[in-house]
Design a protein around this motif. Structure first.
Motif, short mmCIF file in Angstrom:
data_model
loop_
_atom_site.label_atom_id
_atom_site.label_comp_id
_atom_site.label_asym_id
_atom_site.label_seq_id
_atom_site.Cartn_x
_atom_site.Cartn_y
_atom_site.Cartn_z
N UNK A 89 33.41 36.02 45.79
CA UNK A 89 34.42 34.97 46.07
C UNK A 89 35.53 35.47 47.00
N UNK A 90 35.31 36.64 47.60
CA UNK A 90 36.32 37.21 48.49
C UNK A 90 37.04 38.38 47.85
N UNK A 91 36.96 38.44 46.49
CA UNK A 91 37.55 39.61 45.84
C UNK A 91 36.63 40.23 44.79
N UNK A 92 35.81 39.40 44.11
CA UNK A 92 34.90 39.95 43.10
C UNK A 92 33.64 39.10 43.01
N UNK A 93 32.70 39.56 42.18
CA UNK A 93 31.46 38.80 41.99
C UNK A 93 31.66 37.79 40.85
N UNK A 94 31.20 36.56 41.06
CA UNK A 94 31.35 35.51 40.06
C UNK A 94 29.96 34.95 39.75
N UNK A 95 29.70 34.75 38.47
CA UNK A 95 28.39 34.28 38.02
C UNK A 95 27.96 33.00 38.73
N UNK A 96 26.70 32.98 39.17
CA UNK A 96 26.11 31.81 39.81
C UNK A 96 24.94 31.30 39.00
N UNK A 97 24.06 30.51 39.61
CA UNK A 97 22.90 29.97 38.89
C UNK A 97 22.01 31.09 38.34
N UNK A 98 21.55 30.91 37.10
CA UNK A 98 20.69 31.94 36.49
C UNK A 98 19.83 31.33 35.40
N UNK A 99 18.86 32.11 34.95
CA UNK A 99 18.07 31.80 33.76
C UNK A 99 18.19 32.99 32.83
N UNK A 113 20.06 34.54 28.92
CA UNK A 113 21.21 34.36 28.01
C UNK A 113 22.51 34.35 28.80
N UNK A 114 23.55 33.78 28.18
CA UNK A 114 24.87 33.74 28.82
C UNK A 114 25.27 35.14 29.28
N UNK A 115 25.99 35.18 30.41
CA UNK A 115 26.28 36.47 31.04
C UNK A 115 27.76 36.60 31.34
N UNK A 116 28.20 37.84 31.61
CA UNK A 116 29.59 38.04 31.99
C UNK A 116 29.86 37.30 33.30
N UNK A 117 31.05 36.74 33.40
CA UNK A 117 31.33 35.82 34.51
C UNK A 117 31.79 36.55 35.76
N UNK A 118 32.64 37.57 35.60
CA UNK A 118 33.20 38.24 36.79
C UNK A 118 32.93 39.74 36.73
N UNK A 119 32.51 40.28 37.87
CA UNK A 119 32.22 41.71 37.98
C UNK A 119 32.95 42.23 39.22
N UNK A 120 33.76 43.27 39.03
CA UNK A 120 34.48 43.86 40.16
C UNK A 120 33.53 44.64 41.06
N UNK A 170 25.66 54.98 34.98
CA UNK A 170 27.08 55.03 34.62
C UNK A 170 27.76 53.68 34.87
N UNK A 171 28.40 53.13 33.85
CA UNK A 171 29.14 51.89 34.02
C UNK A 171 28.31 50.63 33.91
N UNK A 172 27.03 50.78 33.55
CA UNK A 172 26.20 49.58 33.38
C UNK A 172 26.89 48.57 32.48
N UNK A 173 26.83 47.29 32.87
CA UNK A 173 27.48 46.23 32.09
C UNK A 173 26.39 45.53 31.28
N UNK A 174 26.45 45.63 29.96
CA UNK A 174 25.41 45.05 29.11
C UNK A 174 25.76 43.60 28.79
N UNK A 175 25.16 42.67 29.52
CA UNK A 175 25.37 41.25 29.22
C UNK A 175 24.45 40.84 28.08
#
Ligand code: SME
Length: 165
Positions: A61-71, A73-80, A105-110
Protein backbone atom coordinates in the motif's frame (compact mmCIF):
# COMPACT_ATOMS: atom_id res chain seq x y z
CA UNK A 1 5.10 -48.17 -2.71
CA UNK A 2 4.41 -44.88 -0.94
CA UNK A 3 4.94 -41.74 -2.98
CA UNK A 4 3.73 -38.16 -3.04
CA UNK A 5 1.69 -37.08 -6.04
CA UNK A 6 2.20 -33.35 -6.35
CA UNK A 7 1.12 -33.22 -9.98
CA UNK A 8 -2.63 -33.70 -9.38
CA UNK A 9 -2.84 -36.51 -11.93
CA UNK A 10 -0.90 -34.65 -14.63
CA UNK A 11 2.11 -36.36 -16.19
CA UNK A 12 4.45 -33.98 -14.40
CA UNK A 13 4.46 -30.95 -12.11
CA UNK A 14 5.47 -28.61 -14.99
CA UNK A 15 2.57 -30.03 -17.06
CA UNK A 16 0.19 -29.20 -14.20
CA UNK A 17 1.46 -25.61 -14.06
CA UNK A 18 1.29 -25.28 -17.88
CA UNK A 19 -2.39 -26.18 -17.66
CA UNK A 20 -2.97 -23.76 -14.79
CA UNK A 21 -1.24 -20.97 -16.74
CA UNK A 22 -3.60 -21.59 -19.67
CA UNK A 23 -6.60 -21.64 -17.37
CA UNK A 24 -5.49 -18.40 -15.70
CA UNK A 25 -5.04 -16.69 -19.09
CA UNK A 26 -8.58 -17.73 -20.05
CA UNK A 27 -9.99 -16.61 -16.70
CA UNK A 28 -8.40 -13.14 -16.94
CA UNK A 29 -9.10 -12.57 -20.63
CA UNK A 30 -10.97 -9.28 -21.09
CA UNK A 31 -11.25 -8.74 -17.31
CA UNK A 32 -9.57 -5.51 -16.15
CA UNK A 33 -10.20 -5.91 -12.38
CA UNK A 34 -6.94 -6.94 -10.74
CA UNK A 35 -8.90 -7.75 -7.55
CA UNK A 36 -11.27 -10.11 -9.37
CA UNK A 37 -8.37 -11.74 -11.19
CA UNK A 38 -6.43 -12.09 -7.93
CA UNK A 39 -9.44 -13.73 -6.26
CA UNK A 40 -9.84 -16.19 -9.12
CA UNK A 41 -6.11 -17.01 -9.16
CA UNK A 42 -6.23 -17.81 -5.44
CA UNK A 43 -9.25 -20.08 -5.97
CA UNK A 44 -7.75 -21.75 -9.06
CA UNK A 45 -4.46 -22.56 -7.32
CA UNK A 46 -5.93 -23.51 -3.94
CA UNK A 47 -8.34 -26.00 -5.50
CA UNK A 48 -5.92 -27.39 -8.11
CA UNK A 49 -2.48 -27.69 -6.53
CA UNK A 50 -2.27 -30.55 -4.01
CA UNK A 51 -1.48 -30.09 -0.33
CA UNK A 52 -2.03 -26.38 0.18
CA UNK A 53 -3.63 -24.81 3.25
CA UNK A 54 -3.34 -21.19 2.06
CA UNK A 55 -2.94 -19.37 -1.25
CA UNK A 56 -3.29 -15.67 -1.82
CA UNK A 57 -2.06 -12.14 -2.15
CA UNK A 58 -0.68 -9.35 -0.04
CA UNK A 59 -0.67 -5.95 -1.77
CA UNK A 60 1.84 -3.17 -1.06
CA UNK A 61 0.00 0.00 0.00
CA UNK A 62 3.05 2.25 -0.22
CA UNK A 63 4.31 1.46 3.26
CA UNK A 64 3.49 -2.17 4.12
CA UNK A 65 1.87 -5.36 2.81
CA UNK A 66 -1.91 -5.61 3.27
CA UNK A 67 -3.93 -8.81 2.94
CA UNK A 68 -5.61 -9.30 -0.44
CA UNK A 69 -7.78 -12.03 -1.98
CA UNK A 70 -6.95 -15.51 -0.66
CA UNK A 71 -8.23 -19.01 0.06
CA UNK A 72 -7.58 -20.66 3.40
CA UNK A 73 -7.93 -19.71 7.05
CA UNK A 74 -8.06 -16.08 8.17
CA UNK A 75 -4.64 -14.46 8.00
CA UNK A 76 -2.71 -11.56 9.49
CA UNK A 77 -3.74 -8.36 7.75
CA UNK A 78 -0.56 -6.25 7.68
CA UNK A 79 3.06 -7.30 7.28
CA UNK A 80 5.96 -4.84 7.40
CA UNK A 81 8.57 -4.95 4.66
CA UNK A 82 11.42 -7.19 5.76
CA UNK A 83 9.25 -9.13 8.24
CA UNK A 84 8.43 -12.82 7.84
CA UNK A 85 8.66 -14.71 4.57
CA UNK A 86 6.32 -12.30 2.76
CA UNK A 87 8.08 -9.17 3.94
CA UNK A 88 11.46 -10.68 3.05
CA UNK A 89 10.32 -11.47 -0.50
CA UNK A 90 8.93 -7.94 -0.87
CA UNK A 91 12.03 -6.24 0.57
CA UNK A 92 14.58 -8.28 -1.36
CA UNK A 93 12.68 -8.83 -4.61
CA UNK A 94 13.70 -12.49 -4.35
CA UNK A 95 11.27 -15.42 -4.38
CA UNK A 96 11.39 -17.31 -1.08
CA UNK A 97 11.13 -21.11 -1.01
CA UNK A 98 11.06 -22.19 2.61
CA UNK A 99 11.19 -25.95 3.26
CA UNK A 100 10.70 -25.56 7.03
CA UNK A 101 8.94 -22.42 8.19
CA UNK A 102 10.07 -22.99 11.80
CA UNK A 103 13.67 -22.59 10.64
CA UNK A 104 12.96 -19.23 8.93
CA UNK A 105 13.90 -16.35 11.25
CA UNK A 106 10.85 -14.17 11.86
CA UNK A 107 8.36 -16.44 10.10
CA UNK A 108 4.82 -15.20 10.78
CA UNK A 109 2.52 -18.10 11.68
CA UNK A 110 -0.95 -17.20 10.40
CA UNK A 111 -2.22 -20.78 10.18
CA UNK A 112 -0.44 -22.91 12.77
CA UNK A 113 -0.72 -25.88 10.39
CA UNK A 114 1.70 -24.36 7.85
CA UNK A 115 5.04 -26.17 7.57
CA UNK A 116 6.48 -24.96 4.23
CA UNK A 117 5.92 -21.92 2.08
CA UNK A 118 6.69 -20.17 -1.22
CA UNK A 119 6.40 -16.41 -1.64
CA UNK A 120 6.77 -14.69 -5.02
CA UNK A 121 7.38 -10.92 -5.07
CA UNK A 122 5.21 -9.05 -7.57
CA UNK A 123 6.74 -6.13 -9.42
CA UNK A 124 5.56 -3.97 -12.30
CA UNK A 125 8.91 -2.79 -13.65
CA UNK A 126 10.71 -1.71 -10.49
CA UNK A 127 7.47 -0.88 -8.64
CA UNK A 128 6.50 -3.27 -5.84
CA UNK A 129 2.88 -4.43 -6.24
CA UNK A 130 2.82 -7.04 -3.47
CA UNK A 131 3.48 -10.74 -2.99
CA UNK A 132 1.87 -14.08 -3.81
CA UNK A 133 2.02 -16.57 -0.94
CA UNK A 134 1.31 -20.31 -0.81
CA UNK A 135 1.53 -22.45 2.33
CA UNK A 136 1.46 -26.21 2.85
CA UNK A 137 0.89 -28.28 5.96
CA UNK A 138 3.60 -30.64 4.64
CA UNK A 139 7.28 -29.95 5.36
CA UNK A 140 9.43 -29.43 2.25
CA UNK A 141 6.32 -29.46 0.05
CA UNK A 142 7.56 -27.07 -2.64
CA UNK A 143 10.18 -27.92 -5.26
CA UNK A 144 11.91 -25.51 -7.61
CA UNK A 145 9.31 -26.62 -10.19
CA UNK A 146 6.56 -25.38 -7.87
CA UNK A 147 8.34 -22.05 -7.38
CA UNK A 148 8.81 -21.68 -11.15
CA UNK A 149 5.17 -22.62 -11.77
CA UNK A 150 3.96 -20.08 -9.20
CA UNK A 151 6.15 -17.44 -10.81
CA UNK A 152 4.64 -18.21 -14.23
CA UNK A 153 1.11 -17.91 -12.80
CA UNK A 154 2.00 -14.59 -11.16
CA UNK A 155 3.32 -13.32 -14.48
CA UNK A 156 -0.05 -14.09 -16.12
CA UNK A 157 -1.74 -12.04 -13.38
CA UNK A 158 0.78 -9.18 -13.73
CA UNK A 159 0.34 -9.19 -17.53
CA UNK A 160 -3.44 -8.96 -17.08
CA UNK A 161 -2.94 -5.99 -14.70
CA UNK A 162 -0.67 -4.14 -17.11
CA UNK A 163 -2.91 -4.76 -20.13
CA UNK A 164 -5.80 -3.30 -18.13
CA UNK A 165 -3.87 -0.16 -17.22
N1 SME B 1 3.82 -16.92 6.81
C1 SME B 1 3.83 -15.61 6.21
C2 SME B 1 2.64 -14.80 6.66
C3 SME B 1 1.46 -14.90 5.79
S1 SME B 1 0.57 -16.28 6.06
O1 SME B 1 1.39 -17.50 5.86
C4 SME B 1 -0.78 -16.34 5.11
C5 SME B 1 5.10 -14.88 6.51
O2 SME B 1 5.92 -15.33 7.31
O3 SME B 1 5.31 -13.81 5.95
Amino acid sequence: MFSFDHSAGFESVPAMYDTLVSQARSLFEGEPSHIANAANLAALVYHSVPDLNWAGFYFFDGSELVLGPFQGKIACVRIALGKGVCGTAAATGQAQRVPDVFAFPGHIACDAASRSEVVIPLFSGDKLIGVWDVDSPKPNRFTVEDKDGMQALCQVWLDACSSAA
